[in-house]
Design a protein around this motif. Structure first.
Motif, PDB file in Angstrom:
ATOM      1  N   GLN A 279     -16.101  -9.129  -2.195  1.00 40.05           N
ATOM      2  CA  GLN A 279     -14.755  -9.492  -2.646  1.00 40.05           C
ATOM      3  C   GLN A 279     -13.771  -9.390  -1.485  1.00 40.05           C
ATOM      4  OE1 GLN A 279     -13.532  -7.636  -6.404  1.00 40.05           O
ATOM      5  NE2 GLN A 279     -15.634  -6.890  -6.718  1.00 40.05           N
ATOM      6  N   LYS A 280     -12.578  -9.958  -1.694  1.00 46.36           N
ATOM      7  CA  LYS A 280     -11.482  -9.847  -0.742  1.00 46.36           C
ATOM      8  C   LYS A 280     -10.218  -9.440  -1.480  1.00 46.36           C
ATOM      9  CE  LYS A 280     -13.071 -13.209   2.709  1.00 46.36           C
ATOM     10  NZ  LYS A 280     -12.712 -14.443   3.478  1.00 46.36           N
ATOM     11  N   THR A 281      -9.402  -8.670  -0.792  1.00 48.66           N
ATOM     12  CA  THR A 281      -8.173  -8.196  -1.420  1.00 48.66           C
ATOM     13  C   THR A 281      -7.098  -9.272  -1.393  1.00 48.66           C
ATOM     14  OG1 THR A 281      -7.413  -7.263   0.681  1.00 48.66           O
ATOM     15  CG2 THR A 281      -8.621  -5.806  -0.800  1.00 48.66           C
ATOM     16  N   ASN A 282      -6.182  -9.160  -2.347  1.00 53.25           N
ATOM     17  CA  ASN A 282      -4.973  -9.979  -2.330  1.00 53.25           C
ATOM     18  C   ASN A 282      -3.940  -9.273  -1.465  1.00 53.25           C
ATOM     19  OD1 ASN A 282      -6.169 -11.772  -4.226  1.00 53.25           O
ATOM     20  ND2 ASN A 282      -5.583 -10.380  -5.888  1.00 53.25           N
ATOM     21  N   ALA A 283      -2.753  -9.793  -1.431  1.00 52.73           N
ATOM     22  CA  ALA A 283      -1.689  -9.120  -0.685  1.00 52.73           C
ATOM     23  C   ALA A 283      -1.421  -7.759  -1.313  1.00 52.73           C
ATOM     24  CB  ALA A 283      -0.426  -9.972  -0.704  1.00 52.73           C
ATOM     25  N   PRO A 284      -1.291  -6.700  -0.514  1.00 49.61           N
ATOM     26  CA  PRO A 284      -1.102  -5.359  -1.082  1.00 49.61           C
ATOM     27  C   PRO A 284       0.213  -5.253  -1.853  1.00 49.61           C
ATOM     28  CG  PRO A 284      -0.680  -5.338   1.277  1.00 49.61           C
ATOM     29  CD  PRO A 284      -1.242  -6.698   0.963  1.00 49.61           C
ATOM     30  N   LEU A 285       0.195  -4.498  -2.929  1.00 48.33           N
ATOM     31  CA  LEU A 285       1.394  -4.294  -3.734  1.00 48.33           C
ATOM     32  C   LEU A 285       2.174  -3.063  -3.295  1.00 48.33           C
ATOM     33  CD1 LEU A 285      -0.034  -5.122  -7.284  1.00 48.33           C
ATOM     34  CD2 LEU A 285       1.329  -6.585  -5.787  1.00 48.33           C
ATOM     35  N   LEU A 286       1.529  -2.202  -2.508  1.00 49.74           N
ATOM     36  CA  LEU A 286       2.176  -0.994  -2.025  1.00 49.74           C
ATOM     37  C   LEU A 286       2.018  -0.888  -0.517  1.00 49.74           C
ATOM     38  CD1 LEU A 286       0.876   1.678  -4.599  1.00 49.74           C
ATOM     39  CD2 LEU A 286       3.122   0.579  -4.595  1.00 49.74           C
ATOM     40  N   ALA A 287       3.013  -0.283   0.116  1.00 51.10           N
ATOM     41  CA  ALA A 287       2.824   0.102   1.512  1.00 51.10           C
ATOM     42  C   ALA A 287       1.778   1.211   1.546  1.00 51.10           C
ATOM     43  CB  ALA A 287       4.143   0.592   2.103  1.00 51.10           C
ATOM     44  N   ALA A 288       0.933   1.185   2.553  1.00 49.98           N
ATOM     45  CA  ALA A 288      -0.157   2.161   2.615  1.00 49.98           C
ATOM     46  C   ALA A 288       0.397   3.579   2.527  1.00 49.98           C
ATOM     47  CB  ALA A 288      -0.941   1.979   3.905  1.00 49.98           C
ATOM     48  N   PRO A 289       0.038   4.347   1.494  1.00 45.37           N
ATOM     49  CA  PRO A 289       0.562   5.715   1.355  1.00 45.37           C
ATOM     50  C   PRO A 289      -0.028   6.648   2.401  1.00 45.37           C
ATOM     51  CG  PRO A 289      -1.085   5.282  -0.317  1.00 45.37           C
ATOM     52  CD  PRO A 289      -0.868   3.980   0.399  1.00 45.37           C
ATOM     53  N   SER A 290       0.694   7.721   2.686  1.00 44.54           N
ATOM     54  CA  SER A 290       0.198   8.690   3.665  1.00 44.54           C
ATOM     55  C   SER A 290      -0.947   9.516   3.095  1.00 44.54           C
ATOM     56  CB  SER A 290       1.322   9.625   4.108  1.00 44.54           C
ATOM     57  OG  SER A 290       1.863  10.309   2.995  1.00 44.54           O
ATOM     58  N   GLN A 291      -0.968   9.666   1.766  1.00 45.08           N
ATOM     59  CA  GLN A 291      -2.034  10.429   1.119  1.00 45.08           C
ATOM     60  C   GLN A 291      -2.443   9.721  -0.172  1.00 45.08           C
ATOM     61  OE1 GLN A 291      -3.376  13.121   2.477  1.00 45.08           O
ATOM     62  NE2 GLN A 291      -1.890  13.296   4.142  1.00 45.08           N
ATOM     63  N   VAL A 292      -3.731   9.689  -0.402  1.00 43.90           N
ATOM     64  CA  VAL A 292      -4.267   9.201  -1.674  1.00 43.90           C
ATOM     65  C   VAL A 292      -5.055  10.345  -2.306  1.00 43.90           C
ATOM     66  CG1 VAL A 292      -5.760   7.535  -2.832  1.00 43.90           C
ATOM     67  CG2 VAL A 292      -4.421   6.830  -0.832  1.00 43.90           C
ATOM     68  N   PHE A 293      -4.703  10.676  -3.545  1.00 45.17           N
ATOM     69  CA  PHE A 293      -5.397  11.732  -4.275  1.00 45.17           C
ATOM     70  C   PHE A 293      -6.115  11.105  -5.470  1.00 45.17           C
ATOM     71  CE2 PHE A 293      -1.762  13.797  -2.228  1.00 45.17           C
ATOM     72  CZ  PHE A 293      -2.392  14.833  -1.540  1.00 45.17           C
ATOM     73  N   PHE A 294      -7.421  11.100  -5.405  1.00 46.58           N
ATOM     74  CA  PHE A 294      -8.258  10.583  -6.485  1.00 46.58           C
ATOM     75  C   PHE A 294      -8.804  11.800  -7.225  1.00 46.58           C
ATOM     76  CE2 PHE A 294     -12.255   7.801  -7.467  1.00 46.58           C
ATOM     77  CZ  PHE A 294     -11.944   7.865  -8.814  1.00 46.58           C
ATOM     78  N   ILE A 295      -8.252  12.074  -8.386  1.00 45.56           N
ATOM     79  CA  ILE A 295      -8.548  13.312  -9.106  1.00 45.56           C
ATOM     80  C   ILE A 295      -9.431  13.005 -10.307  1.00 45.56           C
ATOM     81  CG2 ILE A 295      -7.560  15.341 -10.223  1.00 45.56           C
ATOM     82  CD1 ILE A 295      -4.911  14.649  -8.750  1.00 45.56           C
ATOM     83  N   VAL A 296     -10.611  13.595 -10.312  1.00 46.94           N
ATOM     84  CA  VAL A 296     -11.557  13.434 -11.418  1.00 46.94           C
ATOM     85  C   VAL A 296     -11.553  14.741 -12.209  1.00 46.94           C
ATOM     86  CG1 VAL A 296     -13.924  12.881 -12.082  1.00 46.94           C
ATOM     87  CG2 VAL A 296     -12.944  11.893  -9.987  1.00 46.94           C
ATOM     88  N   MET A 297     -11.052  14.682 -13.437  1.00 49.87           N
ATOM     89  CA  MET A 297     -10.885  15.879 -14.252  1.00 49.87           C
ATOM     90  C   MET A 297     -12.110  16.124 -15.125  1.00 49.87           C
ATOM     91  SD  MET A 297      -7.877  16.972 -13.366  1.00 49.87           S
ATOM     92  CE  MET A 297      -7.368  18.116 -14.647  1.00 49.87           C
TER      93      MET A 297
END
Length: 663
Positions: A279-297
């Protein structure tokens, strides 16, 4: 004058003496294992990368003792049981023979494994594992010559001879030992004898369990230090040999060298499986964040967030985040257990019934790995788990999928009030806070909403002490409701999650948060949950600039959609990636069908179970999310052949990607 007591006393004393001999051999076996462990720690000290203090060394030896006790105790269990059975039958000589030959076999096998383990660790950096049995398929003569030429094992052979001579001598001395002091234990009092027998049996049971605690010695509890190599030495060579055989057999039984189990219904063979997932991405909707937290509860399923349960206020923190960001509750988890779902989220390969955490480290990093794909965007990747990294092999698996660094309970002091599973969620999130820096992607696996449920909830202000504290409309559901103390652990996890998000938001205003449950929790407020409540988890995407209108609230999704959605949010346009899911930011797809392991969901229908035998069905009614009275199950409806074939093709591809690789 001894007529009334001599025979019974003889059998009684022989039982106690034989128990003493078996205990002495048990002690000798434990001492042998422990001596080799200390030798390994000294001999391979250069492989130890973490700073080990006295507490870490003590924890290593303590945990190792449990494994040593269990391994030795199990080996001498036959002699002990025969002692209990045969002594009263005047057959004590058979007990002596059983103990003698058991001791010889045990010390031969144990000494050989310990000596060979030195060479194996030198070559592979760990004790016996799955690769050990792979050598049976190689040129064994060539392997033997390589060992002789490369390692020149003459010193090992000499050590083997010396140790075998020593252990045989110990075995002989024990056999001839009279234990005269045991005569003092002679008594005609049946009560005293009973107490002594109970004591002997209890000590024997504790010896084979390796513990006086509620949990026996087990591989998942072996990662007691911050150093992976030291943790590997906790398990003795005998036990690691048994685990190696078990792991190898498990891999074989899952068809690693066999036929794809999902291709039995006239499905085409799998060729170039990645092609369909490029796949290929579309235009990003957000400016690249300084931190990404992927939290699996842990066990954070969808039902507590439903409107009909809102009065319980169990998940106020996540509900608050959901109201400000993207919230989906029509989401199927990859699997019904933590490690299998977590493996899929890490690797990007859907769970297909194969133990990924054992097979994955033996394969190259998945091209769909979430760690590898975010690292291409300039992020450092980290994995945080509140337990021990030896649990389900999670630490090694995360590293095999390309993560830069792993953290566990050991990095936060070892134990929380939960004890059994590691640190509490509050401690886990504090650990993330202390170690987060640079531009990083952080995958966090929580653990507090998991048995044995022993947190002190009063200190956090949890409101429910009994069923009478539940709201009236909840009480009306019946008297057999879930214990509020158990639900309090969900409330606590949610509370810690909210505190962490607020803290990180202040520190990193542009941080992006993705939150989901690993699987449905298997604990429900009442005993008539509908099939929806038995299968779904939430997804929340929250952060600066995230617009809730980007994804329809009733959009169907699965765990596999999280990675492509993240990449489409922040990656530059036309970034290439691979995923078995699809971005949720694309146009709404109400006609979509999503899959989890043995679970199928369409807009209006839901199936769960083994499609080859028995499965459940439910027609989705949106009102079920708002009305408290449980809805009656609808009539059964069979999965149509087209949907079943699509499910089998999906699982066949996942099975192929894991067991055969990307080609």
């Amino acid at each position: 004058m001894f007529d009334s007591h001599t025979a019974p006393a003889s059998r009684w004393l022989q039982f106690v003496k034989e128990s003493g001999r078996i205990a002495t051999l048990w002690f000798a076996g434990v001492l042998l294992f422990m001596s080799f462990r200390v030798f390994f720690l000294i001999y391979f000290k250069d492989r130890i990368t973490a700073q080990l203090d006295a507490d870490a060394i003590f924890a290593t030896l303590k945990a190792g003792f449990a494994f040593d006790s269990a391994a030795t105790g199990v080996c001498f269990s036959i002699a002990f049981l025969l002692n209990c059975i045969l002594q009263p039958m005047h057959l004590g000589h058979w007990v002596s023979k059983a103990r003698l030959y058991t001791g010889r076999i045990f010390f031969i096998v144990t000494t050989l494994l310990c000596i060979v383990s030195v060479t194996y660790i030198t070559e592979y950096g760990s004790q016996f594992n799955y690769f050990m049995l792979e050598g049976l398929k190689d040129d064994q003569q060539a392997i033997a010559l390589t060992v002789v030429e490369q390692y020149k094992p003459w010193g090992s052979l000499l050590s083997l001879v010396i140790l075998l001579a020593l252990t045989f001598k110990i075995n002989k001395v024990v056999d001839q030992k009279h234990y005269k002091f045991v005569n003092r234990l002679f008594t005609t009092c049946i009560y005293k004898r009973t107490i002594l027998i109970i004591l002997i049996v209890v000590l024997f049971v504790c010896a084979i369990r390796g513990s006086f605690e509620t949990r026996p010695a087990s591989r998942k509890w072996s990662a007691v230090t911050a150093d992976a190599f030291v943790n590997n030495l906790v398990i003795n060579p005998f036990r690691s040999f048994i685990y190696a055989i078990k792991d190898y057999n498990d891999l074989q039984s899952f068809g690693l060298n066999g036929h794809n189990p999902y291709l039995e219904k006239n499905l085409p063979t799998i060729e170039n499986p990645l092609a369909a997932f490029e796949q290929k991405t579309n235009a990003p909707l957000l400016a690249a964040p300084s931190q990404v937290f992927f939290i699996v509860m842990e066990s954070y399923d969808a039902w507590p967030l439903q409107q009909k349960y809102a009065s319980l206020n169990l998940t106020n923190e996540l509900s608050n985040l959901a109201s400000k960001g993207i919230y989906l509750d029509n989401v199927l988890p990859a699997a019904s257990s933590t490690m299998n779902s977590l493996s899929s989220l890490m690797s990007g390969i859907a769970y297909a019934g194969v133990n990924m955490s054992r097979i994955g480290p033996q394969k190259p990093t998945s091209k769909m790995s979430i760690f590898s794909q975010v690292e291409q965007l300039g992020y450092k990747s980290r994995f945080y788990y509140g337990g021990l990294l030896s649990w389900q092999n999670v630490g090694e698996y995360a590293l095999s999928q390309g993560v830069d660094k792993v953290f566990s309970a050991v990095d936060a002091g070892g134990k929380g009030s939960a004890g059994v599973w590691g640190i509490d969620d509050g401690q886990l999130f504090d650990l993330v806070d202390k170690t987060t820096n640079d531009k990083s992607f952080n995958l966090i696996m929580s653990g507090s909403y998991h048995g044995p449920f022993n947190l002190d909830l009063d200190q956090y202000g949890y409101p429910f002490k009994s069923l009478a504290d539940y709201p009236k409309e909840i009480q009306a559901l019946g008297d057999d409701l879930l214990d509020p103390y158990v639900l309090g652990h969900l409330w606590y996890s949610d509370k810690m999650l909210g505190q962490f998000v607020r803290k990180m938001e202040q520190r990193y205003p542009d941080a992006l948060f993705i939150i989901t449950g690993d699987h449905y929790g298997r604990r429900y407020l009442h005993h008539q949950p509908d099939l929806y409540e038995l299968t779904h988890v939430p997804i929340v995407i929250y952060g600066k600039g995230v617009n809730s209108n980007w994804v329809a609230k009733d959009q169907l999704a699965s765990h596999m959609d999280i990675a492509p959605t993240l990449l489409n949010l922040i990656a530059p346009k036309n970034t290439e990636f691979y995923s078995m899911g699809q971005s949720l930011l694309n146009a709404p797809q109400k006609e979509r069908t999503v899959f989890g392991f043995q679970t199928i969901r369409t807009e209006t229908e839901l199936w769960r179970g083994d499609l080859s035998s028995i499965y459940e069905y439910q027609k989705i009614d949106p009102l079920d999310k708002t009305r408290l009275s449980p809805n009656h199950k609808p009539e059964f409806k069979a999965v149509d052949s087209q949907t079943e074939q699509a499910y089998n093709q999906y699982m066949a591809t996942a099975w192929h990607l894991l067991t055969r690789g990307m080609d």
